[in-house]
Design an enzyme around this catalytic site. Structure first.
Site, short mmCIF file in Angstrom:
data_model
loop_
_atom_site.label_atom_id
_atom_site.label_comp_id
_atom_site.label_asym_id
_atom_site.label_seq_id
_atom_site.Cartn_x
_atom_site.Cartn_y
_atom_site.Cartn_z
N CYS A 45 0.81 -1.22 0.00
CA CYS A 45 0.00 0.00 0.00
C CYS A 45 0.84 1.27 0.00
O CYS A 45 0.31 2.37 -0.13
CB CYS A 45 -0.95 -0.01 1.19
SG CYS A 45 -2.34 -1.14 0.98
N ASP B 276 -11.70 -3.93 2.96
CA ASP B 276 -12.59 -2.80 2.68
C ASP B 276 -14.05 -3.15 2.90
O ASP B 276 -14.84 -2.33 3.37
CB ASP B 276 -12.39 -2.30 1.25
CG ASP B 276 -11.07 -1.56 1.05
OD1 ASP B 276 -10.52 -1.08 2.06
OD2 ASP B 276 -10.61 -1.47 -0.09
N THR C 249 -6.08 -10.19 -16.50
CA THR C 249 -4.62 -10.19 -16.42
C THR C 249 -4.03 -9.46 -17.61
O THR C 249 -4.47 -9.66 -18.75
CB THR C 249 -4.09 -11.64 -16.40
OG1 THR C 249 -4.72 -12.37 -15.35
CG2 THR C 249 -2.59 -11.65 -16.17
#
Length: 345
Positions: free
Chosen positions: A16, A89, A138
């Protein structure tokens, strides 16, 4: 699993810490016209952890996405951490994850076995969460990236946002800080293996346990502490709630090894972005060492929940949390807004 090409060497930023600064995000989203829909009860206007769309009187859809470059070299562990971080989240909104889509970027040097291990790591955490990976997308690029788009459900009247804190609330944090600093130090071989094992275990630990406990109490607000650090996420909560958040600095749990590294200057770039964003809203009521300040601004990967709960329920909730999450701690309280959004005490 060892890989010939170290995953973290392929990435400019780790975990992050690669997140674009909150201040930059605000400026990038300025001027966008958005369509109004009364069923969208949580959008991006309050910088919340996920969006929430009401389906009917008892069900609302929670959606989020999160992905980042490798924070560890072990591909299976990387997959686990990235998945746990994305699932968080939904937990922060009080929801339960149900579906997930893989988001992945591969480099030309990544071997088939490495890719499979990353995906297997992600699958293991999604399965643990009781959700299903139903597909994904992807691409190829300069750096490896992995994460998830997650869909969950929550009762419309039980949604937890980062803008609902109320004066009189107490703040509970469920995981210690210092992840960004420690992983930065690890790149220079400055962190002992036993410490790395401890933080890897923390990053792969789902916030499901904390969520399952907190929803049994009248929690007013919640967010997870990730890329914007404790100060960045507290700043968002305080501004969204129109309150002042008081952080009791000596009560905030952090890895002591991170303090030592911070004193030596092992600070990730994301911490400086977080400081630039939030420091204007912070007042120091007592002297705080620079190293401890750096820990408060340190970007966390798969960090814990920050729970704003009425004072009369805080101790009971904390006691139950500590049975399964010993590091959980009361770290502050909420008052009417006065002068600054955050006061460090």
């Amino acid at each position: 699993m060892e890989t010939e090409v170290k995953l973290t060497k392929l990435a400019g930023c780790a975990g992050c810490g690669a997140k674009v600064g909150a201040g930059t995000l605000v400026s990038l989203l300025e001027g966008f016209e958005t369509h109004y829909d009364p069923r969208l009860i949580v959008g991006y206007d309050k910088s919340d952890d996920a969006s929430v769309y009401v389906i009917n009187e008892t069900t609302a859809l929670v959606q989020t996405t999160d992905f980042f470059p490798p924070i560890v070299d072990d591909p299976f562990l990387y997959g686990q951490i990235a998945a746990a971080n994305a699932l968080s989240d939904v937990y922060a909104m009080g929801g339960e994850p149900k579906l997930a889509l893989n988001i992945m970027c591969l480099t030309e040097t990544m071997e088939k076995e490495t890719v499979q291990e990353i995906l297997r790591g992600g699958y293991s955490k999604v399965y643990e969460a009781g959700a299903i990976i139903s597909g994904g997308h992807t691409i190829q690029g300069a750096e490896p990236i992995y994460g998830l788009a997650v869909t969950g459900f929550v009762h419309p009247e039980k949604v937890l946002t980062n803008s609902g804190a109320k004066p009189g609330d107490v703040l509970i944090m469920t995981k210690p800080l210092g992840i960004g600093i420690l992983t930065t130090g690890a790149k220079a071989d400055m962190v002992e293996e036993k410490v790395l094992e401890r933080i890897y275990s923390q990053m792969t630990f789902l916030n499901k346990t904390a969520r399952d406990i907190m929803v049994q109490y009248p929690v007013h607000s919640c967010t997870d502490i990730t890329g914007f650090g404790l100060m960045g996420h507290c700043y968002e909560m305080a501004q969204g709630s129109g309150c002042t958040i008081h952080i009791q600095s000596q009560q905030v749990p952090y890895h002591k090894e991170a303090y030592e590294l911070a004193q030596m200057g092992f600070i990730p770039a994301g911490a400086y972005r977080n400081r630039q964003y939030a420091q204007e809203g912070v007042k120091e009521a007592v002297p705080i060492s620079r190293a401890l300040q750096d820990i408060f601004y340190d970007p966390q990967t798969s960090g814990g929940l920050l729970i704003s709960i009425p004072e009369d329920k805080a101790q009971e909730c904390l006691k139950r949390l500590c049975h399964q999450i010993p590091q959980a701690q009361i770290v502050g309280y909420v008052t009417e807004f006065h002068e600054k959004s955050i006061v460090l005490e």
